[in-house]
Design an enzyme around this catalytic site. Structure first.
Site, PDB file in Angstrom:
ATOM      1  CE  LYS A 114      -4.314  -1.717   1.614  1.00 34.26           C
ATOM      2  NZ  LYS A 114      -5.526  -1.629   2.399  1.00 34.26           N
ATOM      3  CE  LYS A 195      -6.131  -7.951  -0.591  1.00 28.16           C
ATOM      4  NZ  LYS A 195      -7.103  -7.781   0.301  1.00 28.16           N
ATOM      5  CE  LYS A 198     -13.377  -3.441   1.894  1.00 26.28           C
ATOM      6  NZ  LYS A 198     -12.217  -3.527   2.604  1.00 26.28           N
TER       7      LYS A 198
HETATM    8  N1  AQP Z   1      -9.375 -11.089  -2.696  1.00 26.05           N
HETATM    9  C1  AQP Z   1      -9.743 -11.535  -1.604  1.00 26.05           C
HETATM   10  N2  AQP Z   1      -9.705 -13.119  -1.157  1.00 26.05           N
HETATM   11  C2  AQP Z   1     -10.145 -13.562  -0.234  1.00 26.05           C
HETATM   12  N3  AQP Z   1     -10.330 -12.753   1.072  1.00 26.05           N
HETATM   13  C3  AQP Z   1     -10.276 -11.239   0.875  1.00 26.05           C
HETATM   14  N4  AQP Z   1     -10.346 -10.381   1.810  1.00 26.05           N
HETATM   15  C4  AQP Z   1     -10.153  -9.280   1.283  1.00 26.05           C
HETATM   16  N5  AQP Z   1      -9.807  -9.541  -0.002  1.00 26.05           N
HETATM   17  C5  AQP Z   1      -9.939 -10.783  -0.472  1.00 26.05           C
HETATM   18  C6  AQP Z   1     -10.781 -10.723   3.263  1.00 26.05           C
HETATM   19  O1  AQP Z   1     -11.788  -9.724   3.570  1.00 26.05           O
HETATM   20  C7  AQP Z   1     -11.582  -9.392   5.030  1.00 26.05           C
HETATM   21  C8  AQP Z   1     -11.584  -8.077   5.097  1.00 26.05           C
HETATM   22  O2  AQP Z   1     -10.569  -7.433   4.498  1.00 26.05           O
HETATM   23  P1  AQP Z   1     -10.193  -5.756   4.800  1.00 26.05           P
HETATM   24  O3  AQP Z   1     -11.513  -4.857   4.261  1.00 26.05           O
HETATM   25  O4  AQP Z   1     -10.002  -5.452   6.203  1.00 26.05           O
HETATM   26  O5  AQP Z   1      -9.213  -5.346   4.036  1.00 26.05           O
HETATM   27  P2  AQP Z   1      -8.103  -6.207   2.964  1.00 26.05           P
HETATM   28  O6  AQP Z   1      -7.851  -7.399   3.439  1.00 26.05           O
HETATM   29  O7  AQP Z   1      -7.103  -5.054   2.479  1.00 26.05           O
HETATM   30  O8  AQP Z   1      -9.326  -6.124   1.753  1.00 26.05           O
HETATM   31  P3  AQP Z   1      -9.732  -5.424   0.681  1.00 26.05           P
HETATM   32  O9  AQP Z   1     -10.822  -5.579  -0.115  1.00 26.05           O
HETATM   33  O10 AQP Z   1      -8.275  -5.397  -0.183  1.00 26.05           O
HETATM   34  O11 AQP Z   1      -9.493  -3.831   1.003  1.00 26.05           O
HETATM   35  P4  AQP Z   1      -8.695  -2.432   0.782  1.00 26.05           P
HETATM   36  O12 AQP Z   1      -8.828  -2.422  -0.846  1.00 26.05           O
HETATM   37  O13 AQP Z   1      -9.621  -1.367   1.382  1.00 26.05           O
HETATM   38  O14 AQP Z   1      -7.320  -2.764   1.461  1.00 26.05           O
HETATM   39  C9  AQP Z   1     -10.140 -10.075   5.326  1.00 26.05           C
HETATM   40  O15 AQP Z   1     -10.277 -11.090   6.287  1.00 26.05           O
HETATM   41  C10 AQP Z   1      -9.371 -10.333   4.102  1.00 26.05           C
HETATM   42  O16 AQP Z   1      -8.376 -11.022   4.129  1.00 26.05           O
END
Ligand code: AQP
Length: 332
Positions: A114, A195, A198
């Site tokens: 990030k 991965k 969002k």
């Molecule tokens: N692509 C993914 N596949 C499986 N699990 C996923 N998680 C996120 N993306 C995937 C799981 O969702 C939970 C919540 O995640 P988060 O919102 O705390 O942050 P993150 O892991 O950084 O998810 P994002 O969607 O990528 O958010 P942003 O873009 O805001 O950083 C976690 O359990 C995560 O493992």
């Protein structure tokens, strides 16, 4: 409950939730609430570790709360609450920051990803992992359902709990991650080496849980595919098709070998259409319930009740931790 365990997990309101969030983490939330003592937060304090527009943050926070209920979480069973409604998170987060070493935080791949290429990197992003450790440790959680990307943060949480207990006496529970066997890392539709996320600026790279059926069909039909035409699960050689097979399997309940068999000798076209229909069918009931919950105005009551239940547990652990460390506690 046969052998109830304490469960804690959360999602940042940093965008529109994707099927990666759903498959990797949220599906397990629902399964766990039947047997265990579950606490599911909306991690808004984590959400602001990257800049958020205030209006968008408010809307996304309500959206995540309503989606928790829409996927089948029952607020009478699982506590659903905002991280910022329980001040103990910020306080134990600071304590965990003081127990963390710069070197171990610098090794976190989420921080590296990030912050890569950014001129100014917020300090909050750097101390995100000790705050996440505090989230979990406050509830003395045994189990933490997460996707594969959070494994490293969970390892650090375990180290911090052990470090705390070693220095100040047995106080905190060392938690275990609960990572699904299939679907722990759903990949981007435009690049299977990343991965699905969002906060990806390209909406074509992810399927949001609230995307319309037409958008879902379009996104899947445009999803990148590997060379060749064989529908085979081989994440090394065929990462794009393997990702679609995983999504298909997780949305339809069909096993991977059954999917491979059903599409033997067929091209990507028919397969992609069927993947899209499986995703649409899995999300349709969730979207219908989501609309009802938003219209009901119930969200604030659910969050209030959830925060009261969460704070009762979190405040007690914080008090215990501070006492063990030598803080003078206010007289009750
Ligand atoms: N692509 C993914 N596949 C499986 N699990 C996923 N998680 C996120 N993306 C995937 C799981 O969702 C939970 C919540 O995640 P988060 O919102 O705390 O942050 P993150 O892991 O950084 O998810 P994002 O969607 O990528 O958010 P942003 O873009 O805001 O950083 C976690 O359990 C995560 O493992």
């Amino acid at each position: 409950m046969a052998n109830p365990k304490r469960v804690l997990s959360g999602i940042q309101p940093s965008g529109r939730l994707t099927i990666g969030n759903y498959i990797g983490a949220m599906k397990s939330y629902v399964a766990l609430q039947e047997e265990h003592d579950c606490y599911y937060m909306i991690a808004d304090l984590h959400g602001i570790t990257v800049p958020q527009d205030p209006e968008a943050l408010r809307e996304q926070t309500e959206m995540v709360t309503a989606l928790y209920v829409a996927i089948g979480l029952n607020p009478d069973k699982a506590a659903i609450f905002l991280q910022s409604h329980v001040p103990a998170h910020a306080e134990l987060g600071w304590i965990m920051t003081t127990l963390s070493y710069m070197g171990e935080l610098e090794r976190m791949t989420q921080f590296k990803d990030k912050s890569a290429g950014k001129e100014a990197v917020g300090a909050g992003l750097f101390v995100y992992p000790p705050l996440m450790a505090a989230d979990i440790l406050l509830y003395k959680a045994h189990l933490v359902p997460v996707g594969d990307d959070q494994k490293q943060h969970l390892e650090l949480t375990r180290d911090l709990a052990g470090r705390f207990n070693h220095r100040f006496g047995e106080t905190l529970v060392v938690p275990e991650p609960l990572i699904p066997k299939l679907g722990a890392r759903i990949m981007s539709l435009d690049d299977a080496s990343k991965k699905m996320s969002k906060s990806n600026p390209n909406p074509g790279s992810y399927i949001a849980m609230l995307d319309s059926p037409d958008d879902i069909r379009k996104k899947i039909s445009r999803a990148k595919t590997d060379l060749g035409r064989e529908i085979a699960y081989d994440p090394e050689e065929k990462p794009e098709i393997s990702n679609l097979i995983t999504i298909f399997s997780q949305c339809s309940g069909k096993s991977v070998p059954d999917i491979e068999k059903a599409y033997e000798g067929q091209g990507y076209g028919t397969f992609k259409k069927d993947v899209a229909e499986a995703v649409v069918s899995a999300l349709e009931p969730i979207q219908a319930r989501y609309a009802d919950i938003r219209a009901s105005g119930e969200i604030h009551r659910i969050l209030k009740d959830g925060a009261d239940r969460a704070a009762a547990v979190a405040d007690a652990t914080l008090r215990e931790a501070k006492q063990a460390m030598g803080f003078l506690l206010p007289r009750r």
